[in-house]
Motif scaffolding. Structure first.
Motif, short mmCIF file in Angstrom:
data_model
loop_
_atom_site.label_atom_id
_atom_site.label_comp_id
_atom_site.label_asym_id
_atom_site.label_seq_id
_atom_site.Cartn_x
_atom_site.Cartn_y
_atom_site.Cartn_z
N ARG A 227 17.70 -6.31 -2.06
CA ARG A 227 18.33 -5.15 -1.12
C ARG A 227 17.17 -4.30 -0.86
O ARG A 227 16.47 -4.00 -1.45
CB ARG A 227 19.60 -4.64 -1.94
N ASP A 228 17.40 -3.78 0.60
CA ASP A 228 16.44 -3.07 1.05
C ASP A 228 17.50 -1.68 1.33
O ASP A 228 18.26 -1.84 2.45
CB ASP A 228 15.96 -3.49 2.40
N ASN A 229 17.40 -0.75 0.69
CA ASN A 229 18.57 0.26 0.71
C ASN A 229 18.25 1.22 2.17
O ASN A 229 19.05 1.71 2.62
CB ASN A 229 18.46 1.15 -0.48
N ALA A 230 16.91 1.23 2.37
CA ALA A 230 16.50 2.02 3.61
C ALA A 230 17.06 1.53 4.84
O ALA A 230 17.46 2.13 5.81
CB ALA A 230 15.13 2.14 3.74
N LYS A 231 17.30 0.06 4.71
CA LYS A 231 17.73 -0.50 5.86
C LYS A 231 19.21 -1.14 5.96
O LYS A 231 19.53 -1.77 6.86
CB LYS A 231 16.79 -1.94 6.21
N ASN A 232 19.95 -0.76 4.71
CA ASN A 232 21.22 -1.34 4.48
C ASN A 232 21.33 -2.76 4.62
O ASN A 232 22.23 -3.37 5.16
CB ASN A 232 22.15 -0.56 5.42
N THR A 233 20.39 -3.37 4.07
CA THR A 233 20.52 -4.80 3.99
C THR A 233 20.18 -5.37 2.58
O THR A 233 19.93 -4.90 1.68
CB THR A 233 19.29 -5.64 4.50
N VAL A 234 21.11 -6.60 2.56
CA VAL A 234 20.82 -7.37 1.35
C VAL A 234 20.59 -8.70 1.65
O VAL A 234 21.21 -9.25 2.66
CB VAL A 234 22.13 -7.30 0.44
N SER A 235 19.86 -9.30 0.81
CA SER A 235 19.39 -10.86 1.16
C SER A 235 19.48 -11.62 -0.01
O SER A 235 19.39 -11.27 -1.23
CB SER A 235 18.02 -10.74 1.53
N VAL A 236 19.67 -12.98 0.06
CA VAL A 236 19.28 -14.08 -0.94
C VAL A 236 18.30 -15.16 -0.62
O VAL A 236 18.80 -15.61 0.47
CB VAL A 236 20.97 -14.56 -1.12
N GLN A 237 17.44 -15.12 -1.37
CA GLN A 237 16.41 -16.39 -1.07
C GLN A 237 17.08 -17.41 -1.95
O GLN A 237 17.25 -17.30 -3.05
CB GLN A 237 15.08 -15.68 -1.58
N MET A 238 16.93 -18.53 -1.23
CA MET A 238 17.87 -19.71 -1.94
C MET A 238 16.74 -20.85 -1.76
O MET A 238 16.49 -21.38 -0.83
CB MET A 238 19.02 -20.23 -1.23
N ASN A 239 16.42 -21.32 -2.80
CA ASN A 239 15.25 -22.43 -3.19
C ASN A 239 15.98 -23.61 -3.83
O ASN A 239 16.78 -23.53 -4.52
CB ASN A 239 13.92 -21.83 -4.15
N SER A 240 15.14 -24.30 -3.89
CA SER A 240 15.41 -25.89 -4.45
C SER A 240 17.04 -26.14 -4.29
O SER A 240 17.71 -26.61 -4.93
CB SER A 240 15.24 -25.72 -5.89
N LEU A 241 17.52 -25.98 -2.85
CA LEU A 241 18.65 -26.12 -2.58
C LEU A 241 19.17 -27.81 -2.83
O LEU A 241 18.35 -28.63 -2.67
CB LEU A 241 18.86 -25.86 -0.93
#
Length: 120
Positions: free
Chosen positions: A72-86
């Motif tokens: 998460r980037d609290n300054a930007k109000n974003t959350v991400s999920v990096q998905m590998n080996s799908l």
């Protein structure tokens, strides 16, 4: 009005990677837990990953642990999920969620979802 908007979904081959992002708006998300869920056709929605405000502690389902990374980037109000080996079984609509109680297992606000399709 709290809004969560996911992006980054798409079609990828097995073994590939995708990064999903969720932009939160409508208020500051200080103190909120942020999470990701998914729902495959004909199945119930299931927990994928979460990150709490307190200490940035992360949680993962057994099916994605070691392959997915939530941040998460609290300054930007974003959350991400990096998905590998799908894998093809990762195919689903992925939803972002947020909760002001900083609980990783229950959520108040939900996004509309983004489709992830993994071809074999």
């Amino acid at each position: 009005q709290v809004q969560l908007v996911e992006s980054g979904g798409g079609l990828v081959q097995a073994g590939g990677s995708l990064r999903l992002s969720c932009a939160a708006s409508g208020r500051t998300f200080s103190g909120y837990a942020m999470g990701w869920f998914r729902q495959a056709p004909g199945k119930e929605r299931e927990f994928v990953a979460a990150i709490r405000w307190s200490g940035g502690r992360t949680y993962y389902s057994d099916s994605v642990r070691g392959r997915f990374t939530v941040s998460r980037d609290n300054a930007k109000n974003t959350v991400s999920v990096q998905m590998n080996s799908l894998k093809p079984e990762d195919t689903a609509v992925y939803y972002c969620a947020a909760d002001p109680r900083d609980r990783w297992d229950e959520y108040t606000y939900w996004g509309q979802g983004t489709q992830v399709t993994v071809s074999s």
